[in-house]
Design an enzyme around this catalytic site. Structure first.
Site, mmCIF file in Angstrom:
data_model
loop_
_atom_site.group_PDB
_atom_site.id
_atom_site.type_symbol
_atom_site.label_atom_id
_atom_site.label_comp_id
_atom_site.label_asym_id
_atom_site.label_seq_id
_atom_site.Cartn_x
_atom_site.Cartn_y
_atom_site.Cartn_z
ATOM 1 N N SER A 123 -32.105 29.731 -18.347
ATOM 2 C CA SER A 123 -33.514 30.101 -18.212
ATOM 3 C C SER A 123 -34.179 30.257 -19.576
ATOM 4 O O SER A 123 -35.356 29.921 -19.748
ATOM 5 C CB SER A 123 -33.642 31.400 -17.409
ATOM 6 O OG SER A 123 -32.868 32.435 -17.997
ATOM 7 N N GLU A 159 -26.434 35.130 -32.469
ATOM 8 C CA GLU A 159 -27.455 34.436 -33.250
ATOM 9 C C GLU A 159 -28.506 33.916 -32.274
ATOM 10 O O GLU A 159 -28.188 33.117 -31.385
ATOM 11 C CB GLU A 159 -26.848 33.272 -34.031
ATOM 12 C CG GLU A 159 -25.751 33.685 -35.004
ATOM 13 C CD GLU A 159 -24.376 33.807 -34.352
ATOM 14 O OE1 GLU A 159 -24.116 33.099 -33.354
ATOM 15 O OE2 GLU A 159 -23.586 34.625 -34.827
#
Length: 204
Positions: A123, A159
């Site tokens: 998503s 990250e």
């Protein structure tokens, strides 16, 4: 071999795998568990810091030089700043990059012969948000906390970057990545002892 939800459940019950706090049922899928975002992130500063060794300069050395330590850099106020996610979310603008943490603390005892992989959420990916793309492997033995050996488990540092066109808001507690467990064929001769073996969310 990737573990199914039933095998993950059994591993949690037998403490062959520790996830604390244990994810709610809505975060489970057939072969993965979603992990959620901690309320503190880190952003690299764009201003050029003073060279190492100068009065007031950072203790750590510059990236791309031999021996640089990214963990020390992230704890150095000359290079990085801690960000508490606001109640209405943190705006991650296009081309921006931050370091985040999972709220869940993970421990993969090497005796359990379990490693894991962190993948982003589709998503978010469809909006251009990459999560932990370049370093997905969570090694067997990860999460042994030298400072607190009786309470093993460490967060996973993520990250997070925005390659899309939209500003995307990151909220504390939102599902941010998924953890996929994999079977290791034999017990490793040693656990994970890399430079991130004691990583913690940045302290105030």
């Amino acid at each position: 071999m990737i573990l199914s939800d039933r095998e993950i459940e059994a591993a949690l019950e037998d403490k062959q795998l520790i996830i604390n706090p244990r994810p709610n049922a809505e975060l489970w899928s057939s072969t993965a568990i979603d992990l959620t975002l901690h309320g503190v992130m880190v952003r690299w500063k764009t201003s050029r810091p003073l060279p190492s060794g100068e009065p007031g300069g950072p203790k750590s050395v510059y990236p791309a030089r031999d021996g640089f330590n990214v963990t020390e850099m992230a704890e150095d106020e000359h290079f990085a700043e801690k960000i508490a996610i606001p109640r209405d979310g943190f705006a991650l603008h296009p081309k921006c990059f931050v370091l985040g943490y999972t709220r869940e603390r993970i421990y993969l005892p090497e005796r359990s012969r379990i490693a894991a992989r962190v993948e982003g959420k589709s998503s978010l990916a469809r909006l251009g948000i990459g999560v932990h793309v370049t370093a997905p492997t969570i090694h067997a033995g990860f999460g042994f906390n030298k400072k607190e050996p009786e309470t093993p488990g460490l967060p996973i540092q993520l990250e997070i970057f925005n390659l899309g066109e939209f500003v995307v808001y990151l909220a504390t507690g939102m599902p941010i990545c998924q953890l996929i467990r994999e079977e290791v064929r034999e017990v490793p001769s040693k656990g994970y002892h890399g430079r991130f073996s004691a990583q913690e969310p940045f302290r105030a």
